[in-house]
Design an enzyme around this catalytic site. Structure first.
Site, PDB file in Angstrom:
ATOM      1  N   VAL A 181     -10.131  -0.956   3.731  1.00 56.66           N
ATOM      2  CA  VAL A 181     -10.537   0.069   3.050  1.00 56.66           C
ATOM      3  C   VAL A 181      -9.055   0.360   4.079  1.00 56.66           C
ATOM      4  O   VAL A 181      -8.562   1.012   4.776  1.00 56.66           O
ATOM      5  CB  VAL A 181     -11.526   0.554   4.207  1.00 56.66           C
ATOM      6  CG1 VAL A 181     -11.421   2.384   4.292  1.00 56.66           C
ATOM      7  CG2 VAL A 181     -12.522   0.261   3.590  1.00 56.66           C
ATOM      8  N   PRO A 182      -8.112   1.386   2.577  1.00 51.34           N
ATOM      9  CA  PRO A 182      -6.720   1.536   2.738  1.00 51.34           C
ATOM     10  C   PRO A 182      -5.867   3.065   3.467  1.00 51.34           C
ATOM     11  O   PRO A 182      -5.429   3.382   2.611  1.00 51.34           O
ATOM     12  CB  PRO A 182      -6.494   1.804   1.546  1.00 51.34           C
ATOM     13  CG  PRO A 182      -7.414   1.813   0.644  1.00 51.34           C
ATOM     14  CD  PRO A 182      -8.221   1.417   1.688  1.00 51.34           C
ATOM     15  N   CYS A 183      -6.697   2.739   4.867  1.00 51.28           N
ATOM     16  CA  CYS A 183      -6.841   4.203   5.421  1.00 51.28           C
ATOM     17  C   CYS A 183      -4.906   3.832   5.836  1.00 51.28           C
ATOM     18  O   CYS A 183      -4.147   5.524   6.082  1.00 51.28           O
ATOM     19  CB  CYS A 183      -7.004   3.726   7.345  1.00 51.28           C
ATOM     20  SG  CYS A 183      -6.794   2.721   7.896  1.00 51.28           S
ATOM     21  N   HIS A 184      -3.924   3.317   5.140  1.00 45.58           N
ATOM     22  CA  HIS A 184      -2.567   3.044   5.461  1.00 45.58           C
ATOM     23  C   HIS A 184      -2.062   3.928   4.714  1.00 45.58           C
ATOM     24  O   HIS A 184      -0.800   3.889   4.140  1.00 45.58           O
ATOM     25  CB  HIS A 184      -2.703   1.450   5.429  1.00 45.58           C
ATOM     26  CG  HIS A 184      -2.688   1.310   4.177  1.00 45.58           C
ATOM     27  ND1 HIS A 184      -3.462   0.211   3.830  1.00 45.58           N
ATOM     28  CD2 HIS A 184      -1.329   0.430   3.539  1.00 45.58           C
ATOM     29  CE1 HIS A 184      -3.719  -0.428   3.175  1.00 45.58           C
ATOM     30  NE2 HIS A 184      -2.208  -0.297   1.976  1.00 45.58           N
TER      31      HIS A 184
END
Length: 213
Positions: A181-184
């Site tokens: 889950v790409p919170c970056h």
């Protein structure tokens, strides 16, 4: 040397006082098979609620954990794996066991991602560790395309709460499924990195990986 001293640690140990590991050495391969057998039996009998394994990656060792519903946790080593497992035991189930086979698909997709061969994940996810607004934000994050970024403000607007910029930051900072889950991909309005659960070096490495692919 006084060999009559009962506290003398230099005296040779008798067979009866030697550690069992020295008397009956067990090969690592045998232990691995034993653990795998225990995990498989627990899974068959329905008493394995949370399976986990570790995976070496370019951003350090990751801990992967899954329930019957899907991947529930991806943790960086800096978070403390023991603490992460304790939290899983408290919040999901105490029946937590190392069972790498349950995480084979997740490990394979992450390896493809880090090799630049995968741009999205096709894994079932379990959002049991999130709720409310945080869960809404985390469910939105995969919609940010590979190699693209959004600001915290833009994410807040996308989930229908334009004033909840700080809450979006908190949702990203507590994301239990980083990388997948790409919170970056969420940055500050000025282009700054903001925070990241895996550390700013890891966030920078992930962004560079996606830009280079």
């Amino acid at each position: 040397m006084n060999t009559d001293n009962p506290m003398n640690t230099d005296a040779p140990m008798s067979a009866g006082t030697r550690p069992a590991a020295e008397l009956f050495p067990v090969a690592d391969a045998h232990l691995d098979r034993l653990r795998a057998g225990i995990a498989a039996r627990a899974d068959e009998e329905g008493v394995l609620d949370v399976a986990y394994r570790t995976l070496g990656t370019p951003v350090g060792t990751l801990l992967l954990a899954a329930t019957g519903r899907g991947l529930v946790r991806v943790a960086f080593e800096r978070e403390g794996f023991d603490a992460v497992l304790e939290t899983l035991a408290e919040r999901i189930s105490p029946r937590v066991l190392e069972a790498p086979a349950r995480l084979d698909a997740a490990a394979a997709e992450l390896e493809e991602y880090f090799a630049g061969q995968r741009r999205g994940f096709d894994l079932p996810l379990d959002h049991a560790l999130s709720s409310g607004f945080r869960e809404s934000v985390q469910r939105f994050l995969p919609r940010i395309g590979y190699g693209r970024t959004r600001t915290y403000k833009e994410v807040a607007e996308s989930v229908g709460s334009p004033k909840a910029v700080r809450a979006v930051g908190s949702a990203c900072a507590t994301n239990p499924l980083p990388v997948v889950v790409p919170c970056h991909r969420v940055l500050r309005a000025d282009g700054g990195l903001g925070g990241y659960i895996g550390g700013l070096d890891a966030k920078t490495a992930l962004l560079r990986l996606e830009r280079a692919a």
